[in-house]
Design a protein around this motif. Structure first.
Motif, PDB file in Angstrom:
ATOM      1  N   PHE A 166      -7.701  -0.625  -3.935  1.00 41.08           N
ATOM      2  CA  PHE A 166      -6.875  -1.823  -3.774  1.00 41.08           C
ATOM      3  C   PHE A 166      -6.813  -2.125  -2.288  1.00 41.08           C
ATOM      4  CE2 PHE A 166      -2.608  -3.727  -3.132  1.00 41.08           C
ATOM      5  CZ  PHE A 166      -2.766  -4.859  -3.915  1.00 41.08           C
ATOM      6  N   TRP A 167      -7.178  -3.346  -1.922  1.00 37.33           N
ATOM      7  CA  TRP A 167      -7.178  -3.772  -0.536  1.00 37.33           C
ATOM      8  C   TRP A 167      -5.978  -4.676  -0.307  1.00 37.33           C
ATOM      9  CZ3 TRP A 167     -11.517  -2.889  -3.343  1.00 37.33           C
ATOM     10  CH2 TRP A 167     -12.477  -2.041  -2.776  1.00 37.33           C
ATOM     11  N   PRO A 168      -4.826  -4.105   0.046  1.00 36.20           N
ATOM     12  CA  PRO A 168      -3.611  -4.913   0.134  1.00 36.20           C
ATOM     13  C   PRO A 168      -3.690  -6.041   1.163  1.00 36.20           C
ATOM     14  CG  PRO A 168      -3.204  -2.687   0.947  1.00 36.20           C
ATOM     15  CD  PRO A 168      -4.570  -2.690   0.347  1.00 36.20           C
ATOM     16  N   LEU A 169      -4.359  -5.822   2.288  1.00 39.40           N
ATOM     17  CA  LEU A 169      -4.427  -6.867   3.302  1.00 39.40           C
ATOM     18  C   LEU A 169      -5.249  -8.058   2.808  1.00 39.40           C
ATOM     19  CD1 LEU A 169      -3.487  -7.684   6.110  1.00 39.40           C
ATOM     20  CD2 LEU A 169      -5.511  -6.540   7.054  1.00 39.40           C
ATOM     21  N   GLY A 207       0.807  -1.216   0.000  1.00 39.11           N
ATOM     22  CA  GLY A 207       0.000   0.000   0.000  1.00 39.11           C
ATOM     23  C   GLY A 207       0.836   1.260   0.000  1.00 39.11           C
ATOM     24  N   GLU A 208       1.903   1.263   0.785  1.00 35.51           N
ATOM     25  CA  GLU A 208       2.769   2.439   0.849  1.00 35.51           C
ATOM     26  C   GLU A 208       3.431   2.734  -0.495  1.00 35.51           C
ATOM     27  OE1 GLU A 208       3.671   5.020   3.255  1.00 35.51           O
ATOM     28  OE2 GLU A 208       1.682   4.238   3.671  1.00 35.51           O
ATOM     29  N   LYS A 209       3.805   1.709  -1.217  1.00 34.33           N
ATOM     30  CA  LYS A 209       4.432   1.931  -2.526  1.00 34.33           C
ATOM     31  C   LYS A 209       3.438   2.595  -3.475  1.00 34.33           C
ATOM     32  CE  LYS A 209       7.647   1.195  -0.758  1.00 34.33           C
ATOM     33  NZ  LYS A 209       8.437   2.340  -0.429  1.00 34.33           N
ATOM     34  N   LEU A 210       2.158   2.202  -3.412  1.00 37.44           N
ATOM     35  CA  LEU A 210       1.147   2.878  -4.236  1.00 37.44           C
ATOM     36  C   LEU A 210       1.018   4.346  -3.835  1.00 37.44           C
ATOM     37  CD1 LEU A 210      -1.662   0.186  -4.461  1.00 37.44           C
ATOM     38  CD2 LEU A 210      -0.357   1.126  -6.375  1.00 37.44           C
ATOM     39  N   CYS A 211       1.074   4.606  -2.541  1.00 38.55           N
ATOM     40  CA  CYS A 211       0.969   5.990  -2.076  1.00 38.55           C
ATOM     41  C   CYS A 211       2.191   6.814  -2.482  1.00 38.55           C
ATOM     42  CB  CYS A 211       0.783   6.017  -0.563  1.00 38.55           C
ATOM     43  SG  CYS A 211      -0.798   5.351  -0.021  1.00 38.55           S
ATOM     44  N   GLU A 212       3.365   6.238  -2.369  1.00 38.12           N
ATOM     45  CA  GLU A 212       4.598   6.963  -2.684  1.00 38.12           C
ATOM     46  C   GLU A 212       4.779   7.174  -4.183  1.00 38.12           C
ATOM     47  OE1 GLU A 212       7.769   4.753  -0.857  1.00 38.12           O
ATOM     48  OE2 GLU A 212       6.935   5.035   1.149  1.00 38.12           O
ATOM     49  N   ILE A 213       4.576   6.130  -4.961  1.00 34.26           N
ATOM     50  CA  ILE A 213       4.854   6.202  -6.395  1.00 34.26           C
ATOM     51  C   ILE A 213       3.700   6.820  -7.171  1.00 34.26           C
ATOM     52  CG2 ILE A 213       5.266   4.795  -8.463  1.00 34.26           C
ATOM     53  CD1 ILE A 213       6.822   2.850  -6.582  1.00 34.26           C
ATOM     54  N   VAL A 241      -6.364   1.359  -0.550  1.00 34.18           N
ATOM     55  CA  VAL A 241      -5.566   2.424  -1.135  1.00 34.18           C
ATOM     56  C   VAL A 241      -6.329   2.871  -2.373  1.00 34.18           C
ATOM     57  CG1 VAL A 241      -3.340   3.042  -2.137  1.00 34.18           C
ATOM     58  CG2 VAL A 241      -3.445   1.420  -0.245  1.00 34.18           C
ATOM     59  N   VAL A 242      -6.594   4.165  -2.462  1.00 35.32           N
ATOM     60  CA  VAL A 242      -7.410   4.689  -3.558  1.00 35.32           C
ATOM     61  C   VAL A 242      -6.676   5.788  -4.299  1.00 35.32           C
ATOM     62  CG1 VAL A 242      -9.603   4.117  -2.450  1.00 35.32           C
ATOM     63  CG2 VAL A 242      -8.574   6.335  -2.032  1.00 35.32           C
ATOM     64  N   GLY A 243      -7.074   5.954  -5.559  1.00 32.77           N
ATOM     65  CA  GLY A 243      -6.517   6.995  -6.393  1.00 32.77           C
ATOM     66  C   GLY A 243      -6.364   6.516  -7.816  1.00 32.77           C
ATOM     67  N   ARG A 260      -3.773   7.298  -1.709  1.00 29.61           N
ATOM     68  CA  ARG A 260      -3.939   7.532  -0.278  1.00 29.61           C
ATOM     69  C   ARG A 260      -4.666   6.347   0.374  1.00 29.61           C
ATOM     70  NH1 ARG A 260      -7.837   9.719  -3.007  1.00 29.61           N
ATOM     71  NH2 ARG A 260      -9.970   9.661  -2.248  1.00 29.61           N
ATOM     72  N   TRP A 261      -4.434   6.208   1.665  1.00 30.84           N
ATOM     73  CA  TRP A 261      -5.095   5.171   2.460  1.00 30.84           C
ATOM     74  C   TRP A 261      -6.464   5.677   2.893  1.00 30.84           C
ATOM     75  CZ3 TRP A 261      -3.312   0.312   3.479  1.00 30.84           C
ATOM     76  CH2 TRP A 261      -1.952   0.058   3.266  1.00 30.84           C
TER      77      TRP A 261
END
Length: 157
Positions: free
Chosen positions: A125-128, A94-100, A116-118, A104-105
């Motif tokens: 995307f529900w990483p868990l 999830g963090e990689k989607l937010c960073e790259i 994570v949406v956007g 956002r969560w």
């Protein structure tokens, strides 16, 4: 999407997917992921020596292979022994989607886990959920992992 799954994996898998299992991920896992995603992601990348600076598209492929190896290596562990690593893996993704991708969560009351949406991730995307289902051996969730990799690489261009 379900038709594609039925064609590719057969109706038996759809039948298996339709049955409720014990409630995993737990609410505690979901809340921890939402509240501590940055720290959990950092812990994961440090523990597994995953390159997170000067990222290239081939690094994403390496991440996905490493995640697959990690999840396969713990596939036989009981849930209680695997849950911390599952949450860390989901946080990293999830963090990689937010960073790259500058996503956002979000953790809506309507969903059991953070998403994570956007951008082109509709509805999200529900990483868990993805990580846990891959850990459980649910092969159809690899399609979501592949899509995740595609989204990251597209946003690097």
């Amino acid at each position: 999407m379900l038709a594609e799954v039925a064609v590719k994996y057969g109706l038996d898998l759809l039948e298996k997917m339709s049955h409720e299992e014990e409630i995993i991920p737990t609410k505690a896992m979901a809340e921890k992921l939402f509240k501590e995603h940055k720290q959990l992601a950092d812990s994961f990348s440090e523990r597994y020596h995953i390159k997170t600076t000067s990222i290239q598209p081939e690094d994403v492929d390496e991440w996905l292979m490493r995640i697959k190896e990690i999840l396969m290596s713990i596939a036989d562990l009981p849930y209680e022994e695997a849950k911390e690593l599952l949450v860390e893996t989901a946080a990293f993704m999830g963090e990689k989607l937010c960073e790259i991708c500058l996503y956002r969560w979000e953790f809506s009351e309507n969903y059991k886990t953070p998403q994570v949406v956007g951008g082109c991730l509709t509805p999200g995307f529900w990483p868990l959920d993805v990580v846990i289902n891959v850990w459980k051996g649910n092969e159809v969730y690899w399609m979501f992992m592949e899509r995740y990799g595609q989204v990251l690489k597209q946003n690097m261009k």
